[in-house]
Design an enzyme around this catalytic site. Structure first.
Site, PDB file in Angstrom:
ATOM      1  N   ASP A 292      44.895 -11.153  18.802  1.00  0.00           N
ATOM      2  CA  ASP A 292      46.032 -11.389  19.604  1.00  0.00           C
ATOM      3  C   ASP A 292      46.871 -12.625  19.213  1.00  0.00           C
ATOM      4  O   ASP A 292      47.657 -13.249  19.673  1.00  0.00           O
ATOM      5  CB  ASP A 292      45.596 -11.962  20.974  1.00  0.00           C
ATOM      6  CG  ASP A 292      44.573 -12.864  21.007  1.00  0.00           C
ATOM      7  OD1 ASP A 292      44.343 -13.518  19.860  1.00  0.00           O
ATOM      8  OD2 ASP A 292      44.073 -13.486  21.920  1.00  0.00           O
ATOM      9  N   GLU A 293      47.006 -12.520  17.754  1.00  0.00           N
ATOM     10  CA  GLU A 293      47.869 -13.607  17.207  1.00  0.00           C
ATOM     11  C   GLU A 293      48.295 -13.307  15.779  1.00  0.00           C
ATOM     12  O   GLU A 293      47.604 -12.810  15.019  1.00  0.00           O
ATOM     13  CB  GLU A 293      46.575 -15.077  16.996  1.00  0.00           C
ATOM     14  CG  GLU A 293      47.424 -16.454  16.627  1.00  0.00           C
ATOM     15  CD  GLU A 293      46.258 -17.332  16.307  1.00  0.00           C
ATOM     16  OE1 GLU A 293      46.752 -18.493  16.108  1.00  0.00           O
ATOM     17  OE2 GLU A 293      45.114 -17.008  16.485  1.00  0.00           O
TER      18      GLU A 293
ATOM     19  N   ASP B  13      51.323 -15.408  20.181  1.00  0.00           N
ATOM     20  CA  ASP B  13      50.099 -15.257  20.581  1.00  0.00           C
ATOM     21  C   ASP B  13      50.251 -14.749  22.079  1.00  0.00           C
ATOM     22  O   ASP B  13      50.972 -15.227  22.996  1.00  0.00           O
ATOM     23  CB  ASP B  13      49.701 -16.893  20.792  1.00  0.00           C
ATOM     24  CG  ASP B  13      48.218 -16.863  21.124  1.00  0.00           C
ATOM     25  OD1 ASP B  13      47.757 -15.729  21.318  1.00  0.00           O
ATOM     26  OD2 ASP B  13      47.629 -18.137  20.909  1.00  0.00           O
TER      27      ASP B  13
END
Length: 405
Positions: free
Chosen positions: A104-105, A10
């Site tokens: 973003d993960e 993350d």
């Protein structure tokens, strides 16, 4: 049974980190990213603002009152999309199969790599490669399943890593707040507090039937997650994952009002499906089939979005670039691809609280009364565009327009 190793990565405060990468003077200063006006919404906030009670999704006016010394930046979704792609490419080059859960993960299955590198060593080196190549801070959790790894990432932050060895899942989870369990929102949390349940170890000690009696079928899932049990699979990411709509006309046409209305209805309906599935798209394509059956498509990259007012103008622009005025049109189609998990938050840089509330209200009406209960005036004259039920379960969905009668 073969021991699994699942990593969850993350990017820390992603929008904020990108802004700090672009301007080093913003390092270690309170920072808000989102709409600039009083009616704007906070899309992201730095750790320095959180002790003041600031959080993403709140009004920018409120955030400024809580933390008046914060620097406020409008943000640029195109820039954030570029960095998201960059990190995706790094992970793709090192891991055979991974899931891009949002911009973003990421999740990846590292099972078996311990025979060659040592799973934790590989994960550590991957994280440092991402930091070196992108310049962005990133954290990871590593365990035998997705849920424990995601929770471990949250505990590792900021910019750190945490490895939960096999068999240690329950002891790791036990002292944490039940809010740490994915799928426990504010309403479920309040129900648990009323039962006197605040820490995960309390759920671990409860009979699963008791939790089911209070929370219904979700109670069993929450109980299993509290005990570190999760068998949800990695969903492989590939750029072609898409949703689309097509319309074949009963009679070939060059009626621009009908064509415009149909394209707008398709874009509106597909964008609604993205929001319902908590998805964002980064690629828009338009297809035209003429009366002689010659078929042409044109596509364009866009910053990650699920917003009608961004996607529909792009659809219209691509149609104008494709359209040959000399030929009658038999079929038109629209496709959104490169889908990832995510929500409307990434569109908040240009939008106000009013716009966000408008989308939420429209989507609620469509859910309650049907897709065509509310449409743009410009779509009048177009034909109803149908959709598949719950399109983000299973195979990549295809939306089919009803043929004109």
């Amino acid at each position: 049974m073969k021991e699994k190793s699942i990593i969850h990565l993350d990017l820390d405060t992603f929008f904020v980190s990108v802004e700090r990468l672009l301007d080093s003077k913003l390092q270690h200063k309170p920072l808000l990213v989102g709409g600039l006006g009083d009616r704007g919404v906070v899309a992201a906030c730095s750790y320095e603002t959180r002790s003041f009670g600031v959080h993403s999704g709140m009004s920018m006016k409120m955030a400024r009152q809580l933390c008046p010394e914060a620097t406020v930046i409008k943000g640029d979704s195109g820039t954030y999309t570029k960095y998201s792609h960059q990190v995706t490419d790094i992970i793709k080059s090192k891991v055979p199969t991974f899931e891009k859960a949002s911009v973003d993960e990421f999740y990846a299955d590292l099972s078996g790599m311990d025979k060659f590198f040592g799973t934790y060593k590989f994960a550590h080196e991957l994280r440092h490669l991402i930091i070196k190549e992108s310049g962005l801070p990133i954290s990871f959790g590593l365990s035998q399943n997705k849920v424990v790894s995601k929770i471990a990432t949250g505990e590792a932050k900021p910019n750190n890593e945490l490895f939960i060895h096999n068999g240690e899942e329950k002891s790791f989870l036990a002292p944490l707040s039940v809010r740490k369990i994915p799928m426990i929102g504010s309403k479920t949390f309040q129900k648990l507090l009323q039962l006197g349940v605040n820490k995960i170890y309390t759920i671990q000690e409860m009979p699963v039937e008791m939790l089911e009696s209070v929370l219904g079928k979700n109670g069993r899932t929450i109980w299993k997650r509290a005990n570190g049990i999760d068998d949800s699979p990695i969903i492989p990411f590939h750029e072609r994952k898409s949703i689309s709509a097509e319309r074949t006309f009963h009679k070939d046409t060059i009626d621009m009002m009908v064509l415009h209305a149909t394209l707008t209805a398709m874009g509106e309906n597909l964008a609604f499906q993205l929001r319902q599935g908590n998805k964002l798209t980064t690629n828009v394509s338009v297809k035209i089939r003429y009366s002689d059956f010659s078929t042409y498509t044109k596509q364009a990259k866009v910053p990650y979005t699920s917003a009608d007012h961004i996607l529909i103008p792009k659809i219209e622009e691509l149609f104008r670039q494709l359209y040959n005025r000399r030929l009658l049109i038999r079929l038109i189609g629209v496709k959104f691809s490169g889908l990832v998990g995510g929500n409307y938050q990434i569109n908040l840089f240009d939008d106000s609280e009013k716009m966000l509330n408008l989308y939420n209200s429209i989507d609620k009406m469509r859910n309650r009364f049907g897709d065509n209960s509310i449409t743009r005036a410009s779509t009048l004259g177009g034909t109803h565009v149908g959709r598949m039920h719950n399109p983000f379960n299973g195979e990549p969905p295809v939306l089919l327009a009803h043929r004109q009668q």
